[in-house]
Design a protein around this motif. Sequence first.
Motif, PDB file in Angstrom:
ATOM      1  N   THR A 162     -59.262  34.699  56.925  1.00 52.06           N
ATOM      2  CA  THR A 162     -58.003  34.073  57.333  1.00 52.06           C
ATOM      3  C   THR A 162     -57.890  33.981  58.845  1.00 52.06           C
ATOM      4  N   ASN A 163     -58.284  35.036  59.561  1.00 50.41           N
ATOM      5  CA  ASN A 163     -58.168  35.057  61.021  1.00 50.41           C
ATOM      6  C   ASN A 163     -59.401  35.741  61.611  1.00 50.41           C
ATOM      7  N   PRO A 164     -60.562  35.070  61.580  1.00 51.60           N
ATOM      8  CA  PRO A 164     -61.819  35.734  61.953  1.00 51.60           C
ATOM      9  C   PRO A 164     -61.883  36.188  63.406  1.00 51.60           C
ATOM     10  N   HIS A 165     -61.312  35.424  64.329  1.00 49.33           N
ATOM     11  CA  HIS A 165     -61.422  35.789  65.749  1.00 49.33           C
ATOM     12  C   HIS A 165     -60.709  37.113  66.023  1.00 49.33           C
ATOM     13  N   LYS A 166     -59.498  37.261  65.509  1.00 50.18           N
ATOM     14  CA  LYS A 166     -58.740  38.490  65.727  1.00 50.18           C
ATOM     15  C   LYS A 166     -59.366  39.672  64.975  1.00 50.18           C
ATOM     16  N   GLU A 167     -59.650  39.475  63.695  1.00 50.22           N
ATOM     17  CA  GLU A 167     -60.134  40.587  62.880  1.00 50.22           C
ATOM     18  C   GLU A 167     -61.485  41.099  63.364  1.00 50.22           C
ATOM     19  N   LEU A 168     -62.395  40.189  63.679  1.00 47.34           N
ATOM     20  CA  LEU A 168     -63.706  40.626  64.157  1.00 47.34           C
ATOM     21  C   LEU A 168     -63.618  41.225  65.560  1.00 47.34           C
ATOM     22  N   GLY A 169     -62.675  40.739  66.348  1.00 50.91           N
ATOM     23  CA  GLY A 169     -62.451  41.345  67.651  1.00 50.91           C
ATOM     24  C   GLY A 169     -61.963  42.774  67.530  1.00 50.91           C
ATOM     25  N   ASP A 170     -61.064  43.016  66.548  1.00 49.87           N
ATOM     26  CA  ASP A 170     -60.581  44.382  66.311  1.00 49.87           C
ATOM     27  C   ASP A 170     -61.713  45.284  65.822  1.00 49.87           C
ATOM     28  N   VAL A 171     -62.526  44.758  64.933  1.00 49.09           N
ATOM     29  CA  VAL A 171     -63.644  45.544  64.409  1.00 49.09           C
ATOM     30  C   VAL A 171     -64.626  45.874  65.527  1.00 49.09           C
ATOM     31  N   ARG A 172     -64.910  44.897  66.374  1.00 44.59           N
ATOM     32  CA  ARG A 172     -65.828  45.141  67.488  1.00 44.59           C
ATOM     33  C   ARG A 172     -65.281  46.241  68.399  1.00 44.59           C
ATOM     34  N   ALA A 173     -63.985  46.224  68.656  1.00 40.06           N
ATOM     35  CA  ALA A 173     -63.390  47.246  69.523  1.00 40.06           C
ATOM     36  C   ALA A 173     -63.538  48.640  68.922  1.00 40.06           C
ATOM     37  N   VAL A 174     -63.363  48.747  67.602  1.00 40.64           N
ATOM     38  CA  VAL A 174     -63.537  50.043  66.933  1.00 40.64           C
ATOM     39  C   VAL A 174     -64.991  50.499  67.052  1.00 40.64           C
ATOM     40  N   PHE A 175     -65.922  49.583  66.795  1.00 40.39           N
ATOM     41  CA  PHE A 175     -67.343  49.935  66.889  1.00 40.39           C
ATOM     42  C   PHE A 175     -67.723  50.343  68.315  1.00 40.39           C
ATOM     43  N   GLU A 176     -67.145  49.667  69.310  1.00 40.75           N
ATOM     44  CA  GLU A 176     -67.410  50.040  70.696  1.00 40.75           C
ATOM     45  C   GLU A 176     -66.986  51.491  70.955  1.00 40.75           C
ATOM     46  N   GLY A 177     -65.814  51.854  70.448  1.00 37.06           N
ATOM     47  CA  GLY A 177     -65.335  53.222  70.638  1.00 37.06           C
ATOM     48  C   GLY A 177     -66.266  54.243  70.005  1.00 37.06           C
ATOM     49  N   VAL A 178     -66.746  53.948  68.793  1.00 43.42           N
ATOM     50  CA  VAL A 178     -67.645  54.866  68.094  1.00 43.42           C
ATOM     51  C   VAL A 178     -68.953  55.033  68.860  1.00 43.42           C
ATOM     52  N   LEU A 179     -69.543  53.925  69.319  1.00 43.13           N
ATOM     53  CA  LEU A 179     -70.836  53.990  69.992  1.00 43.13           C
ATOM     54  C   LEU A 179     -70.719  54.547  71.412  1.00 43.13           C
ATOM     55  N   ARG A 180     -69.578  54.357  72.050  1.00 43.95           N
ATOM     56  CA  ARG A 180     -69.366  54.980  73.364  1.00 43.95           C
ATOM     57  C   ARG A 180     -69.233  56.500  73.224  1.00 43.95           C
ATOM     58  N   ARG A 181     -68.640  56.953  72.117  1.00 42.34           N
ATOM     59  CA  ARG A 181     -68.586  58.402  71.883  1.00 42.34           C
ATOM     60  C   ARG A 181     -69.992  58.966  71.706  1.00 42.34           C
ATOM     61  N   LEU A 182     -70.841  58.204  71.036  1.00 52.19           N
ATOM     62  CA  LEU A 182     -72.235  58.629  70.916  1.00 52.19           C
ATOM     63  C   LEU A 182     -72.871  58.764  72.294  1.00 52.19           C
ATOM     64  N   TYR A 183     -72.592  57.811  73.173  1.00 52.53           N
ATOM     65  CA  TYR A 183     -73.144  57.839  74.535  1.00 52.53           C
ATOM     66  C   TYR A 183     -72.648  59.072  75.295  1.00 52.53           C
TER      67      TYR A 183
END
Length: 378
Positions: free
Chosen positions: A284-305
């Motif tokens: 329904t809203n791919p730009h917003k939803e995938l942007g939110d998902v990317r932000a969550v993944f960034e947080g997870v992988l930055r914690r790994l760093y």
Amino acid sequence: MHETAALEDATLRHLLEFAADLAAGGDSDFEVLVPFVSVPDYQTLAEGLPEWMPAPATAAWFEAQGVTKPPRHNGAFLFKIRSKDAVAAARAAGALVLRLQARSSFARARRGRLQPVGHVWVGTYPEPLPVQPPARGADVLSLKRERTMYSVMGSDRLDDALELAAPLNEGPPAPAVSGAWAAIESLLYHPGDKADPDSERNRAVAADRMAALVACSWPRAELTALSYRHQPEAEDDLRRELKRARTNAERCQVLATALADGATVALSSPSDVAACQRMAQVLTNPHKELGDVRAVFEGVLRRLYRQRNIVAHGGTTAAVALDSALRTAAPLVGAGLDRLVHAKLTLEIEPLDLVARAENSLALVGDPLGPSVTGLLG
């Protein structure tokens, strides 16, 4: 305590309530017995330790606890561990076993190897528990799918990265974190990247690139799984269309079109129903939803760093967030490596080129001229 729901009726609310109750409760003391098949030189190295129990004492402990079918063993370590529950105590004991194995690897004369039975027994807990938790979920399925699992003669940077990340699934936390980040950085950081004044952006840009890649691969992975789980009582149009699809890419597109048109997908598992709802929102809203998902993944992988920095630069393996950061990051690292391997094997696309494609797709998805949700990586 909140009223406990029956397992088949449990919801996310019940899970969160149970977790809140567990976190609010105090810690308890547990006796955790870790039996061993082999303990080299135990007469000189283990018998002076208060936690060591020779075979007769171990057998007596099993009998006292009512264990009717004890395993074959040659002694055990009995650890006193303070934790929230028996499962957490077993995991803590598993970490101690990894440390024991790491120490024993430095012996000059290796007369056999330190070998645990494979399970631990926690006080009066009714069942034995695994000495090590299951693999952390870093799966690179393309190695099997493209039949290159055992092809190692033509090694390249991706092979080097897979070797670095090998401890990610089952190794001790510190090597797992260090190896996983080394793999990411070796593939997704370029020497020409400009240093950002914000230190968080420095080499952590590799985490953001991996997040973009995984965010792009996520919808197709979810839709592929859901396309095989649509099981209506009577065959419907969607089922027939899915049968006619010749590839997973076609199955994804069929299911995506059906969801966008409001079709009902016959699913039985609550997790599949939740995944279907997520995909409907993405379509329904791919730009917003995938942007939110990317932000969550960034947080997870930055914690790994950050955890890697604590291990590599601080020289400590006792960081509070080390285990949790590893558990959440491992499946994402595996998914990202899988996409990089697949792109290299099938299309000869280099890692940074694939990331550029992913970032471009995330910027344009949802636009009439942009990529489809099922084709973000081509």
